[in-house]
Design an enzyme around this catalytic site. Structure first.
Site: not given
Length: 307
Positions: A132, A223, A291
């Site tokens: 990530q 997050d 990604r």
């Protein structure tokens, strides 16, 4: 044998080589050019933790590179059902050309790599999420924000925070981490990062005040407050993280053109407001797409440096 378990194991030069490869691969893809760099190669994808982005990006990436990806859940293989990790590693690495693992304990992936004959990629563990961070840094580079960045991480001291510590310490930018009391980063990971920062010139600060961390930042990231496996703590964590949501008022404290990143999935109204997600949707979903490109760059690089 080179594995990709954490960014700690890679030099700044190597990280930038992977990013450059990823940018080149992305440029080719947008132009309709598909270079079969991994033709006839196989990637075993072991998932003990489920995922949207990790599975789709690795499987698509391997196909576009001319190879084939095998999805293996813990229901499909004997790993975790009696067969030792080292035996599974020996078998799979004798058949496949590369292995990606998304699991819980970081020690599991380390043991697997110890017995693997082929490169092993960390698709996520409870301790680190390095693929990530490749996508995140690739996105920063695309927007012209790299070594001069001031990154503010607002939220839980989890695997994403640990990976940001490794990236900052290697690349040399300023990283400020704000977590609630009791949810700080692992002390050993922080100690490692601070040691590496002395070589790279990185500035690393940890604190409990999100407004202090975000002041004049060029990149803000966060997050989920409750990661996979922490569902039972969700209610408790929502209370503990009060005041840590990245919203319009908080973003007003950043540099004028600051960007917001999120690894997704995002829980609007918790770690980030609906307003900020909408305002920064372009870069967030470009980050998600990256990604694919970053992992393709990584797999090509590992194949080139496998021996």
């Amino acid at each position: 044998m080179r594995h990709f378990l954490t960014l700690r194991d890679f030099t700044k030069k190597e990280i930038l080589e992977i990013i450059d490869l990823a940018l080149e691969i992305k440029k080719d893809l947008k132009a309709g050019i598909y270079k079969k760099e991994l033709e006839n190669k196989t990637l075993a994808m072991i998932f003990e933790k489920s995922s949207t982005r990790t599975r789709v990006s690795f499987e698509t990436g391997m196909f576009q590179l001319g190879g084939h990806a095998l999805f293996l859940s813990n229901r499909d293989i004997h790993l975790g059902r009696g067969e030792p990790v080292k035996d599974t590693a020996r078998v799979i690495s004798s058949i496949c050309d590369m292995v990606m693992i998304r699991t819980f304990e970081h020690s599991m992936i380390e043991e697997f790599a110890d017995y693997s004959k082929v490169p092993v990629i960390n698709g996520l563990t409870d301790s680190y999420h390095p693929v990530q961070l490749l996508a995140d840094y690739m996105t920063m580079v695309e927007y012209g924000i790299n070594e001069d960045a001031v990154v503010a991480y607002i939220g839980d001291g989890n695997n994403m925070t640990h990976s940001w510590l490794m990236l900052a310490a290697k690349i040399g930018f300023e990283l400020r981490i704000a977590t609630p009391k009791g949810y700080e980063v692992d002390s050993k990971v922080l100690e490692d990062a601070l040691k590496m920062a002395k070589e790279s010139g990185a500035v690393i600060k940890v604190m409990n005040d999100p407004k202090e961390a975000i002041q004049d930042a060029t990149i803000v990231t966060t997050d989920t407050w409750a990661s996979m496996g922490q569902e039972d703590e969700k209610e408790e964590r929502v209370k503990a993280f009060k005041g840590f949501m990245v919203d319009g008022l908080m973003m007003c404290l950043t540099k004028k053109d600051a960007k917001f990143l999120h690894c997704l999935p995002a829980y609007r109204g918790q770690e980030v407001s609906e307003e900020i997600m909408d305002q920064h949707a372009e870069i967030i979903f470009n980050e998600a797409e990256n990604r694919l490109h970053a992992q393709k760059g990584l797999m090509v690089w590992l194949a080139q440096h496998a021996r």
